[in-house]
Design a protein around this motif. Structure first.
Motif, PDB file in Angstrom:
ATOM      1  N   VAL A   1       1.558 -12.812  -8.649  1.00 38.92           N
ATOM      2  CA  VAL A   1       1.233 -14.085  -8.027  1.00 38.92           C
ATOM      3  C   VAL A   1      -0.078 -14.004  -7.267  1.00 38.92           C
ATOM      4  N   ASN A   2      -0.304 -12.884  -6.578  1.00 42.57           N
ATOM      5  CA  ASN A   2      -1.451 -12.715  -5.704  1.00 42.57           C
ATOM      6  C   ASN A   2      -2.156 -11.406  -6.038  1.00 42.57           C
ATOM      7  N   PRO A   3      -3.411 -11.463  -6.476  1.00 39.84           N
ATOM      8  CA  PRO A   3      -4.092 -10.230  -6.893  1.00 39.84           C
ATOM      9  C   PRO A   3      -4.472  -9.322  -5.737  1.00 39.84           C
ATOM     10  N   CYS A   4      -4.278  -9.778  -4.504  1.00 37.75           N
ATOM     11  CA  CYS A   4      -4.797  -9.056  -3.338  1.00 37.75           C
ATOM     12  C   CYS A   4      -3.726  -8.346  -2.522  1.00 37.75           C
ATOM     13  N   GLY A   5      -2.460  -8.540  -2.839  1.00 35.45           N
ATOM     14  CA  GLY A   5      -1.401  -7.951  -2.043  1.00 35.45           C
ATOM     15  C   GLY A   5      -1.433  -6.429  -2.070  1.00 35.45           C
ATOM     16  N   ILE A   6      -1.371  -5.809  -0.901  1.00 32.58           N
ATOM     17  CA  ILE A   6      -1.445  -4.354  -0.783  1.00 32.58           C
ATOM     18  C   ILE A   6      -0.305  -3.863   0.100  1.00 32.58           C
ATOM     19  N   SER A   7       0.440  -2.892  -0.374  1.00 35.02           N
ATOM     20  CA  SER A   7       1.519  -2.326   0.427  1.00 35.02           C
ATOM     21  C   SER A   7       0.963  -1.289   1.392  1.00 35.02           C
ATOM     22  N   ALA A   8       1.668  -1.072   2.485  1.00 33.11           N
ATOM     23  CA  ALA A   8       1.183  -0.183   3.541  1.00 33.11           C
ATOM     24  C   ALA A   8       1.078   1.265   3.084  1.00 33.11           C
ATOM     25  N   SER A   9       1.831   1.636   2.061  1.00 35.10           N
ATOM     26  CA  SER A   9       1.828   3.028   1.599  1.00 35.10           C
ATOM     27  C   SER A   9       0.908   3.255   0.401  1.00 35.10           C
ATOM     28  N   SER A  10       0.134   2.240   0.014  1.00 37.60           N
ATOM     29  CA  SER A  10      -0.672   2.337  -1.194  1.00 37.60           C
ATOM     30  C   SER A  10      -1.993   3.053  -0.945  1.00 37.60           C
ATOM     31  N   GLU A  11      -2.597   3.522  -2.032  1.00 35.23           N
ATOM     32  CA  GLU A  11      -3.912   4.156  -1.942  1.00 35.23           C
ATOM     33  C   GLU A  11      -4.966   3.137  -1.512  1.00 35.23           C
ATOM     34  N   GLU A  12      -4.828   1.889  -1.991  1.00 31.94           N
ATOM     35  CA  GLU A  12      -5.778   0.848  -1.609  1.00 31.94           C
ATOM     36  C   GLU A  12      -5.770   0.626  -0.092  1.00 31.94           C
ATOM     37  N   ASP A  13      -4.580   0.595   0.499  1.00 32.51           N
ATOM     38  CA  ASP A  13      -4.468   0.383   1.942  1.00 32.51           C
ATOM     39  C   ASP A  13      -5.187   1.488   2.713  1.00 32.51           C
ATOM     40  N   ALA A  14      -4.949   2.741   2.315  1.00 32.79           N
ATOM     41  CA  ALA A  14      -5.590   3.866   2.994  1.00 32.79           C
ATOM     42  C   ALA A  14      -7.106   3.817   2.849  1.00 32.79           C
TER      43      ALA A  14
END
Length: 217
Positions: free
Chosen positions: A31-44
């Motif tokens: 639904v949303n291409p930008c959602g990032i979980s707190a444990s993801s590599e993107e978040d870090a």
């Protein structure tokens, strides 16, 4: 008893689905291409690049809107010219002390030079090509679209542009090699979300990012 088991199973499915959507799972990204979980590599990576413990996320378009606009930009390309780029995601912090952000946009670029900016560090990433400098990262990817756009997509690059802004300029704006590698890795991961949504038949960014700076010419 059987009815109770069925109800319990249904409740469990609902709980699992909710957890996936709220943690930046595949359902949320659909639904949303930008959602990032707190444990993801993107978040870090975003926390390191922006030098912040927390950040806000802005989605300029839903995944379906982004896919539609990116596809529609392809037939309108003029020879040797870039297509219109669609802003997709922005991550940032803005308060009375500073404004820092990373913004990701996507479009198409011609195969003829200059495909990549001439200044900055060049990269090879699992067959994709990239460049990172003090404020931008660019990634060029072969994306074979399905259907009637397939032939045209094979003659151009799918292109990602990441813009990093730091106001006022701080130490985070001065980028060493490790910092440039982080920016390129993040650009790869964000681009992969879009190539998956586009349904690129060649699955260009399916592998984990292996960031390899190329020797300076």
């Amino acid at each position: 008893m059987l009815k109770t088991i069925k109800l319990s199973a249904a409740a469990l499915v609902c709980v699992l689905a909710l957890a996936s959507c709220t943690s930046g799972g595949s359902e949320a990204k659909a639904v949303n291409p930008c959602g990032i979980s707190a444990s993801s590599e993107e978040d870090a990576l975003i926390r390191e690049i922006l030098a912040t413990e927390d950040f806000e996320t802005k989605a300029f378009k839903s995944t379906s809107e982004l896919v539609d606009k990116v596809k529609r930009a392809l037939p309108g390309m003029r020879p040797g010219k870039h297509s219109y780029f669609n802003a997709a995601c922005r991550y940032g912090v803005e308060d009375e002390h500073r404004a820092v952000s990373a913004t990701f946009s996507f479009g198409w670029s011609p195969r003829v030079p200059p495909g990549l900016p001439s200044n900055g560090v060049s990269y090879e990433l699992n067959g994709a090509s990239g460049v990172t400098n003090e404020s931008n990262s660019t990634l060029l990817v072969q994306c074979d679209l399905p259907g009637e756009l397939g032939a045209q997509s094979r003659n151009v690059w799918f292109s990602a542009d990441a813009y990093f802004s730091f106001l006022p300029a701080t130490g985070a704006a001065v980028v060493d090699q490790a910092g440039k590698d982080r920016r390129m890795t993040l650009t790869y991961l964000m681009t992969r979300r879009v190539t998956e949504a586009l349904g690129c038949e060649n699955k260009p960014l399916e592998k984990p990012p292996v960031v390899k700076p190329l020797p300076s010419p």
